[in-house]
Design a protein around this motif. Structure first.
Motif, short mmCIF file in Angstrom:
data_model
loop_
_atom_site.label_atom_id
_atom_site.label_comp_id
_atom_site.label_asym_id
_atom_site.label_seq_id
_atom_site.Cartn_x
_atom_site.Cartn_y
_atom_site.Cartn_z
N LEU A 79 -5.46 -3.51 -0.12
CA LEU A 79 -4.26 -3.44 -0.96
C LEU A 79 -3.18 -4.40 -0.47
CD1 LEU A 79 -3.76 0.40 -1.64
CD2 LEU A 79 -4.56 -1.34 -3.25
N SER A 129 0.82 -1.22 0.00
CA SER A 129 0.00 0.00 0.00
C SER A 129 0.85 1.26 0.00
CB SER A 129 -0.94 0.00 1.20
OG SER A 129 -0.21 -0.05 2.42
N SER A 137 -10.32 -2.97 -1.82
CA SER A 137 -9.44 -1.90 -2.29
C SER A 137 -9.90 -1.29 -3.62
CB SER A 137 -8.01 -2.43 -2.45
OG SER A 137 -7.96 -3.48 -3.41
#
Length: 495
Positions: A322, A8, A331
């Motif tokens: 993520l 992420s 996500s």
């Protein structure tokens, strides 16, 4: 990928646009932290309320801002406490801390929806007189409308937030002006705010350990300092991190003090602790129409607060998706580059709890209004306990990170390590007081907490039905958080 770098951290910045300015961050901070109704709730402390505010600012708000500023400067990624705790303790504890920070946001949206209805009811009595189930239906409508606004283009949504934020400031200024006008007209203060003798340890609500629950109340009114950094990669300039903490903290402190003063001066003591007393004060000091105007402004603000909570906390489960701590679908972003699936997941969960509190519980009870009040207060208290615990983790994070990432710390150092040690110890203790205060003091007379008590340094900590209900739900929620990590891990591996 660099050592300990999350997926992420690498990709969120390429998915989400950088749109947030310092002003935006201050508006978000105020929306998250400043529940101006607390200026009415704390009136039961009398003139000593100002002392309790000042102590809470010094021992909780300022330490939170100091620690958050350093962590945000070092790791300005998406997800704030989720990211920082992962850096400090690894993936499980990062997810767990993120869950503890995220879970309260879902149920607080139910509270903000309820506050919206309360202020609409002040202006339109027919709304306040609706059956409990009908009010629950209105809360669900508010949640859905807030979600619709939250998934629009972020810049557009934030512009709406900023406009209502300015109106919020006007409403708070009118509360202060109402107090001045009340005195200028020759009226005596309903409660003398300058009675500094009330601060004395020997006074009924004075500064002593026996009255520690007022400090706990003030701490609970200041939760959420780190939440704007859930959107760390969406900030245009790095300096906005420290600037929003400075200006946002100052705005919150001033707002709580002036609103507390305005209510204390204008509203009779027996009525001052009601949540709509902040609007009532303006009606008494200025004019009835002005009080209703303020109530409408506050209704608009708490609707917008629902929006802000939704999009802010959605980023926590977005980054978990993520990083494959949760299913990939979490996500997803829409055409406007907003995490829409996360927003709607939260909306559905908040709607379910609304139905439980406002529809199902009242149907199964002799007195529907009492049942709704009991369920609502217990759920809100339980998530408050969890939120305070997540803040304790925040204060531990910074101490671990300063030692583990010394190069990054020296490159973006905001203060001496000793400052963070002091801030962490003081802030963590204040957070734990918030936990104990919530468990000890029932938020509604409908649920007793008088099975017994223990005394620590003169502070009486009670336990009973309220203690076990709130503590039990909080503990069960923590177990759910741990199980979600295991389920998400299994889903990720199978994918």
């Amino acid at each position: 990928m660099a050592e300990n770098e999350l997926l992420s951290e690498r990709v969120a910045g390429g998915i989400l646009p950088r749109v947030l300015t310092t002003f935006d961050m201050v508006a978000i901070f105020v929306a998250i932290v400043l529940f101006i109704t607390n200026a009415a709730v704390i009136q039961s402390a009398g003139p000593a309320a100002f002392a309790w505010w000042i102590i809470a600012f010094a021992l909780f708000l300022v330490p939170c801002a100091i620690v958050t500023g350093q962590l945000g400067a070092m790791f300005p990624g998406e997800g704030s406490i989720y990211l920082w705790t992962t850096k400090a303790f690894g993936p499980f504890w990062g997810f767990f801390a993120g869950f503890c920070a995220w879970w309260p946001g879902v149920l607080v949206m139910v509270a903000t929806g309820t506050l919206t209805i309360s202020f609409l009811g002040y202006v339109f009595p027919g709304v306040g007189g609706l059956p409990v189930q009908a009010q629950g239906g209105l809360v669900v409508v508010i949640l859905v409308l807030a979600a619709v606004l939250a998934v629009l283009r972020f810049r557009l949504t934030q512009n709406v937030v900023n406009v209502v934020f300015l109106a919020y400031g006007l409403a708070i200024l009118l509360m202060f002006a109402a107090g001045i006008a009340h005195l200028v007209k020759g009226n005596p203060a309903a409660t003398n705010p300058w009675d500094f003798a009330a601060w004395s340890p020997s006074a009924e609500h004075g500064i002593n350990f026996a009255n520690w629950s007022f400090f706990g109340l003030a701490v609970l009114a200041l939760l959420g300092v780190e939440v704007p950094l859930n959107m760390g990669v969406e900030i245009r300039q790095e300096r906005a991190v420290t600037r929003y903490l400075l200006w946002g903290s100052l705005a919150v402190m001033v707002a709580y003090l002036v609103a507390t003063w305005g209510v204390m001066v204008s509203v009779p003591a027996g009525e001052a602790a009601g949540i709509t007393a902040v609007a009532q004060a303006v009606g008494i000091g200025l004019a009835d129409w002005a009080g209703k105007l303020v109530a409408l402004l506050l209704a608009a603000m708490f609707f917008i607060v629902t929006v802000v909570y939704n999009y802010s906390f959605a980023r926590l489960i977005f980054v978990s998706g993520l990083d494959r701590r949760l299913p990939k679908a979490v996500s997803h972003v829409n055409a406007q580059k907003v995490p829409d699936v996360a927003v709607w997941i939260q909306t559905v969960l908040a709607g379910v709890f609304t139905v439980v509190a406002f529809v199902l519980a009242p149907l199964a009870a002799t007195n529907p209004a009492d049942a709704q009040t009991q369920v609502y207060n217990v759920l809100q208290a339980a998530v408050t306990v969890i939120w305070c615990l997540s803040i304790v983790v925040l204060f531990v994070d910074v101490l671990i990170i300063l030692r583990r990432y010394r190069d990054q710390f020296e490159a973006r150092r905001l203060a001496s390590p000793a400052v963070f040690w002091v801030a962490s110890i003081v802030g963590a203790l204040a957070s734990l007081v918030g936990v104990v205060a919530t468990l000890s003091g029932s938020w509604t007379p409908l649920i007793s907490n008088d099975a017994g008590s223990v005394t620590v340094f003169g502070a009486e900590i009670a336990y009973g039905t309220w203690f076990w209900l709130v503590g039990g739900i909080a503990l069960a929620s923590l177990v759910v958080g741990a199980l979600l990590y295991l389920v998400g891990l299994g889903t990720s591996r199978s994918t």
